[in-house]
Design a protein around this motif. Sequence first.
Motif, PDB file in Angstrom:
ATOM      1  N   TRP A   1     -10.275  -9.162  -2.577  1.00  0.00           N
ATOM      2  CA  TRP A   1      -8.810  -9.132  -2.578  1.00  0.00           C
ATOM      3  C   TRP A   1      -8.291  -8.455  -1.315  1.00  0.00           C
ATOM      4  O   TRP A   1      -9.021  -7.738  -0.643  1.00  0.00           O
ATOM      5  N   LYS A   2      -7.014  -8.665  -1.040  1.00  0.00           N
ATOM      6  CA  LYS A   2      -6.369  -7.969   0.071  1.00  0.00           C
ATOM      7  C   LYS A   2      -4.940  -7.603  -0.332  1.00  0.00           C
ATOM      8  O   LYS A   2      -4.369  -8.182  -1.266  1.00  0.00           O
ATOM      9  N   ALA A   3      -4.393  -6.644   0.390  1.00  0.00           N
ATOM     10  CA  ALA A   3      -2.993  -6.232   0.227  1.00  0.00           C
ATOM     11  C   ALA A   3      -2.591  -5.558   1.523  1.00  0.00           C
ATOM     12  O   ALA A   3      -3.441  -5.253   2.363  1.00  0.00           O
ATOM     13  N   GLU A   4      -1.307  -5.329   1.683  1.00  0.00           N
ATOM     14  CA  GLU A   4      -0.850  -4.592   2.862  1.00  0.00           C
ATOM     15  C   GLU A   4       0.110  -3.500   2.420  1.00  0.00           C
ATOM     16  O   GLU A   4       0.822  -3.647   1.425  1.00  0.00           O
ATOM     17  N   SER A   5       0.079  -2.407   3.174  1.00  0.00           N
ATOM     18  CA  SER A   5       0.954  -1.292   2.830  1.00  0.00           C
ATOM     19  C   SER A   5       2.387  -1.646   3.200  1.00  0.00           C
ATOM     20  O   SER A   5       2.631  -2.601   3.935  1.00  0.00           O
ATOM     21  N   MET A   6       3.300  -0.865   2.717  1.00  0.00           N
ATOM     22  CA  MET A   6       4.712  -1.088   3.025  1.00  0.00           C
ATOM     23  C   MET A   6       4.972  -0.874   4.513  1.00  0.00           C
ATOM     24  O   MET A   6       5.971  -1.339   5.048  1.00  0.00           O
ATOM     25  N   GLU A   7       4.038  -0.202   5.203  1.00  0.00           N
ATOM     26  CA  GLU A   7       4.142   0.017   6.650  1.00  0.00           C
ATOM     27  C   GLU A   7       3.416  -1.059   7.452  1.00  0.00           C
ATOM     28  O   GLU A   7       3.403  -1.029   8.679  1.00  0.00           O
ATOM     29  N   GLY A   8       2.737  -1.984   6.760  1.00  0.00           N
ATOM     30  CA  GLY A   8       2.059  -3.090   7.436  1.00  0.00           C
ATOM     31  C   GLY A   8       0.565  -2.931   7.620  1.00  0.00           C
ATOM     32  O   GLY A   8      -0.083  -3.823   8.167  1.00  0.00           O
ATOM     33  N   THR A   9      -0.019  -1.808   7.193  1.00  0.00           N
ATOM     34  CA  THR A   9      -1.470  -1.633   7.285  1.00  0.00           C
ATOM     35  C   THR A   9      -2.152  -2.600   6.328  1.00  0.00           C
ATOM     36  O   THR A   9      -1.777  -2.696   5.166  1.00  0.00           O
ATOM     37  N   LYS A  10      -3.150  -3.315   6.841  1.00  0.00           N
ATOM     38  CA  LYS A  10      -3.848  -4.297   6.009  1.00  0.00           C
ATOM     39  C   LYS A  10      -5.085  -3.671   5.370  1.00  0.00           C
ATOM     40  O   LYS A  10      -5.845  -2.973   6.028  1.00  0.00           O
TER      41      LYS A  10
ATOM     42  N   LEU B   1     -11.954  -4.788  -7.149  1.00  0.00           N
ATOM     43  CA  LEU B   1     -11.308  -4.352  -8.382  1.00  0.00           C
ATOM     44  C   LEU B   1     -12.218  -4.483  -9.597  1.00  0.00           C
ATOM     45  O   LEU B   1     -11.749  -4.432 -10.721  1.00  0.00           O
ATOM     46  N   SER B   2     -13.524  -4.650  -9.355  1.00  0.00           N
ATOM     47  CA  SER B   2     -14.445  -4.766 -10.489  1.00  0.00           C
ATOM     48  C   SER B   2     -14.474  -3.479 -11.312  1.00  0.00           C
ATOM     49  O   SER B   2     -14.770  -3.509 -12.495  1.00  0.00           O
ATOM     50  N   GLY B   3     -14.127  -2.349 -10.693  1.00  0.00           N
ATOM     51  CA  GLY B   3     -14.036  -1.085 -11.416  1.00  0.00           C
ATOM     52  C   GLY B   3     -12.667  -0.848 -12.026  1.00  0.00           C
ATOM     53  O   GLY B   3     -12.449   0.148 -12.700  1.00  0.00           O
ATOM     54  N   GLY B   4     -11.722  -1.751 -11.757  1.00  0.00           N
ATOM     55  CA  GLY B   4     -10.397  -1.662 -12.346  1.00  0.00           C
ATOM     56  C   GLY B   4      -9.306  -1.181 -11.422  1.00  0.00           C
ATOM     57  O   GLY B   4      -8.189  -1.648 -11.502  1.00  0.00           O
ATOM     58  N   ASP B   5      -9.596  -0.217 -10.535  1.00  0.00           N
ATOM     59  CA  ASP B   5      -8.568   0.354  -9.672  1.00  0.00           C
ATOM     60  C   ASP B   5      -9.019   0.371  -8.217  1.00  0.00           C
ATOM     61  O   ASP B   5     -10.205   0.260  -7.919  1.00  0.00           O
ATOM     62  N   PHE B   6      -8.049   0.540  -7.326  1.00  0.00           N
ATOM     63  CA  PHE B   6      -8.307   0.690  -5.897  1.00  0.00           C
ATOM     64  C   PHE B   6      -7.393   1.801  -5.393  1.00  0.00           C
ATOM     65  O   PHE B   6      -6.195   1.812  -5.697  1.00  0.00           O
ATOM     66  N   ALA B   7      -7.934   2.736  -4.634  1.00  0.00           N
ATOM     67  CA  ALA B   7      -7.124   3.819  -4.064  1.00  0.00           C
ATOM     68  C   ALA B   7      -7.620   4.124  -2.659  1.00  0.00           C
ATOM     69  O   ALA B   7      -8.824   4.218  -2.419  1.00  0.00           O
ATOM     70  N   GLU B   8      -6.695   4.267  -1.719  1.00  0.00           N
ATOM     71  CA  GLU B   8      -6.986   4.579  -0.319  1.00  0.00           C
ATOM     72  C   GLU B   8      -5.834   5.418   0.220  1.00  0.00           C
ATOM     73  O   GLU B   8      -4.888   5.724  -0.499  1.00  0.00           O
ATOM     74  N   TYR B   9      -5.923   5.714   1.517  1.00  0.00           N
ATOM     75  CA  TYR B   9      -4.845   6.435   2.182  1.00  0.00           C
ATOM     76  C   TYR B   9      -4.420   5.630   3.400  1.00  0.00           C
ATOM     77  O   TYR B   9      -5.259   5.184   4.183  1.00  0.00           O
ATOM     78  N   ASP B  10      -3.134   5.405   3.542  1.00  0.00           N
ATOM     79  CA  ASP B  10      -2.589   4.672   4.683  1.00  0.00           C
ATOM     80  C   ASP B  10      -2.250   5.684   5.776  1.00  0.00           C
ATOM     81  O   ASP B  10      -1.271   6.419   5.665  1.00  0.00           O
ATOM     82  N   GLU B  11      -3.091   5.728   6.826  1.00  0.00           N
ATOM     83  CA  GLU B  11      -2.895   6.675   7.929  1.00  0.00           C
ATOM     84  C   GLU B  11      -1.574   6.420   8.641  1.00  0.00           C
ATOM     85  O   GLU B  11      -0.842   7.352   8.962  1.00  0.00           O
ATOM     86  N   LYS B  12      -1.274   5.157   8.902  1.00  0.00           N
ATOM     87  CA  LYS B  12      -0.060   4.800   9.631  1.00  0.00           C
ATOM     88  C   LYS B  12       1.191   5.216   8.845  1.00  0.00           C
ATOM     89  O   LYS B  12       2.119   5.802   9.395  1.00  0.00           O
ATOM     90  N   GLY B  13       1.201   4.908   7.557  1.00  0.00           N
ATOM     91  CA  GLY B  13       2.356   5.248   6.735  1.00  0.00           C
ATOM     92  C   GLY B  13       2.311   6.648   6.157  1.00  0.00           C
ATOM     93  O   GLY B  13       3.266   7.102   5.541  1.00  0.00           O
ATOM     94  N   GLU B  14       1.166   7.334   6.378  1.00  0.00           N
ATOM     95  CA  GLU B  14       0.955   8.695   5.871  1.00  0.00           C
ATOM     96  C   GLU B  14       1.273   8.807   4.380  1.00  0.00           C
ATOM     97  O   GLU B  14       2.018   9.671   3.940  1.00  0.00           O
ATOM     98  N   CYS B  15       0.675   7.890   3.604  1.00  0.00           N
ATOM     99  CA  CYS B  15       0.905   7.905   2.164  1.00  0.00           C
ATOM    100  C   CYS B  15      -0.294   7.311   1.426  1.00  0.00           C
ATOM    101  O   CYS B  15      -1.051   6.514   1.980  1.00  0.00           O
TER     102      CYS B  15
END
Length: 171
Positions: A121-130, A136-150
């Motif tokens: 899967w793919k998604a992009e942050s509200m700041e445009g980071t791809k 998602l086989s474990g159910g969730d995905f969590a990361e940190y967007d350096e560009k958007g600092e969130c």
Amino acid sequence: MVNYMLYISGELENLTNFQPRGGVDDPDFTYYFKLKCENCGEVTEKETCVSLNETLPLPKKGTTNLIQKCKFCKREGTVTMIPGRGSPLTNDSSETGKYAPLMVFDCRGYEPLDFAFSSGWKAESMEGTKFEDIDLSGGDFAEYDEKGECPVMISNVRAMFKVVDLSKKNL
């Protein structure tokens, strides 16, 4: 012939455009779900995998993406994918609890059940980071967007299949 649309939803935190890595019609993306035989009602034990790039010839004419025989009653059924009807899950849709249409499956002899989220899967942050190759086989995905600092997160992913009439424009 019955057409089933796969709809997806989930909670997107600081993310948008959640979809298969190559887009909604990614030929290499594999869909995993169980099948219920329309003849005897038997449900497959394991998920069946189907992708656009895998095709099989039909006995009379045309192609399909899956030909499978029911282990219980031995009836054969097919699943043919129909691209061009899907759209990514956006942040706005996620916030309102709406589902995004992803892919149509023309099922003959089977009903799709229990879609399983996996990798690719793919998604992009509200700041445009791809963010590519989200698993998602474990159910969730969590990361940190350096560009958007969130923080960014995908959680509570859900899927459902609904019968659709392809002659109607609004699926």
